[in-house]
Design a protein around this motif. Structure first.
Motif, mmCIF file in Angstrom:
data_model
loop_
_atom_site.group_PDB
_atom_site.id
_atom_site.type_symbol
_atom_site.label_atom_id
_atom_site.label_comp_id
_atom_site.label_asym_id
_atom_site.label_seq_id
_atom_site.Cartn_x
_atom_site.Cartn_y
_atom_site.Cartn_z
ATOM 1 N N THR A 186 13.067 229.753 -13.050
ATOM 2 C CA THR A 186 12.914 228.503 -13.788
ATOM 3 C C THR A 186 14.238 227.814 -14.084
ATOM 4 O O THR A 186 14.248 226.805 -14.774
ATOM 5 C CB THR A 186 12.163 228.751 -15.116
ATOM 6 N N GLY A 187 15.347 228.346 -13.587
ATOM 7 C CA GLY A 187 16.632 227.702 -13.799
ATOM 8 C C GLY A 187 16.775 226.486 -12.898
ATOM 9 O O GLY A 187 15.859 226.116 -12.170
ATOM 10 N N SER A 188 17.949 225.870 -12.949
ATOM 11 C CA SER A 188 18.216 224.751 -12.053
ATOM 12 C C SER A 188 18.267 225.266 -10.622
ATOM 13 O O SER A 188 18.391 226.471 -10.374
ATOM 14 C CB SER A 188 19.549 224.092 -12.411
ATOM 15 N N LYS A 189 18.189 224.368 -9.678
ATOM 16 C CA LYS A 189 18.257 224.767 -8.272
ATOM 17 C C LYS A 189 19.558 225.522 -7.992
ATOM 18 O O LYS A 189 19.555 226.534 -7.306
ATOM 19 C CB LYS A 189 18.130 223.536 -7.366
ATOM 20 N N GLU A 190 20.657 225.048 -8.541
ATOM 21 C CA GLU A 190 21.950 225.696 -8.335
ATOM 22 C C GLU A 190 21.965 227.098 -8.948
ATOM 23 O O GLU A 190 22.483 228.035 -8.351
ATOM 24 C CB GLU A 190 23.091 224.857 -8.915
ATOM 25 N N GLU A 191 21.370 227.259 -10.143
ATOM 26 C CA GLU A 191 21.296 228.576 -10.781
ATOM 27 C C GLU A 191 20.443 229.529 -9.949
ATOM 28 O O GLU A 191 20.786 230.699 -9.770
ATOM 29 C CB GLU A 191 20.716 228.463 -12.198
ATOM 30 N N ASN A 192 19.329 229.024 -9.422
ATOM 31 C CA ASN A 192 18.460 229.846 -8.593
ATOM 32 C C ASN A 192 19.163 230.277 -7.306
ATOM 33 O O ASN A 192 19.019 231.414 -6.866
ATOM 34 C CB ASN A 192 17.168 229.108 -8.267
ATOM 35 N N GLU A 193 19.927 229.369 -6.706
ATOM 36 C CA GLU A 193 20.672 229.713 -5.491
ATOM 37 C C GLU A 193 21.706 230.794 -5.789
ATOM 38 O O GLU A 193 21.833 231.762 -5.026
ATOM 39 C CB GLU A 193 21.347 228.468 -4.914
ATOM 40 N N ARG A 194 22.422 230.663 -6.884
ATOM 41 C CA ARG A 194 23.409 231.688 -7.267
ATOM 42 C C ARG A 194 22.725 233.026 -7.523
ATOM 43 O O ARG A 194 23.227 234.079 -7.124
ATOM 44 C CB ARG A 194 24.207 231.235 -8.497
ATOM 45 N N LEU A 195 21.575 232.995 -8.174
ATOM 46 C CA LEU A 195 20.824 234.219 -8.450
ATOM 47 C C LEU A 195 20.374 234.887 -7.147
ATOM 48 O O LEU A 195 20.499 236.104 -6.990
ATOM 49 C CB LEU A 195 19.613 233.916 -9.335
ATOM 50 N N LEU A 196 19.885 234.112 -6.211
ATOM 51 C CA LEU A 196 19.476 234.650 -4.916
ATOM 52 C C LEU A 196 20.641 235.368 -4.240
ATOM 53 O O LEU A 196 20.503 236.515 -3.799
ATOM 54 C CB LEU A 196 18.969 233.523 -4.007
ATOM 55 N N LEU A 197 21.793 234.725 -4.167
ATOM 56 C CA LEU A 197 22.951 235.305 -3.492
ATOM 57 C C LEU A 197 23.464 236.541 -4.229
ATOM 58 O O LEU A 197 23.829 237.542 -3.607
ATOM 59 C CB LEU A 197 24.041 234.253 -3.328
#
Length: 159
Positions: A8-19
């Motif tokens: 549920t974070g921002s798109k940028e936060e989600n991308e960082r979490l994925l990596l």
């Protein structure tokens, strides 16, 4: 791009979490098979509107099915054929908005309408591809390409 219910974070936060999660899953595991299996499961969990995600590994002049999430898939693809084989022969990512318009597309799943394929490289040579299919037309964009290229770049450090 990301499954909204889980992240549920921002798109940028989600991308960082994925990596970050990818790095955490694979940094201490020497098995290529285990790392690719976890990477495909992680993408299945993170990405929305996809129906197949996985890897094909280069074996001579063919790509051979590797770890994946989704329906059973084509087992072997010749280099230069379909979206995956084209990505290998070009040595670069291929983003297809409508697979039905792609010359020589190989339809492993008739529900797929768009596809993104990113080569995996070791010492500059292609060793396989990350393949992601979606039932939506134009599912993937340049932002997806950039994020998933970063994902592949992390994988390449451990293959």
């Amino acid at each position: 791009m990301f499954t909204e219910q889980l992240y549920t974070g921002s798109k940028e936060e989600n991308e960082r979490l994925l990596l970050k999660q990818l790095e955490g899953l694979i940094e201490d595991e020497p098995s290529q098979l285990a790392n690719l299996a976890n990477a495909s499961a992680l993408l299945q969990q993170f990405l929305s509107d996809i129906n197949w995600v996985g890897f094909y590994l280069l074996d001579g002049e063919e790509l051979v099915l590797g770890p994946f999430q989704g329906k059973p898939a084509c087992t072997r693809i010749k280099v230069g054929r379909g979206v995956c084989g084209t990505a290998v022969s070009r040595g670069e990512a291929v983003l297809v908005e409508d697979v039905h318009q792609f010359p020589g597309h190989i339809a492993c799943d008739s529900a797929s309408n768009s596809e993104l394929v990113i080569p995996l490289k070791r010492d500059g040579a292609v060793i396989g591809v990350l393949d992601i299919d979606s039932p939506l037309f134009s599912r993937f964009d340049e932002t997806d390409l950039a994020t998933l290229t970063a994902f592949v770049n992390i994988l390449e450090k451990y293959l």
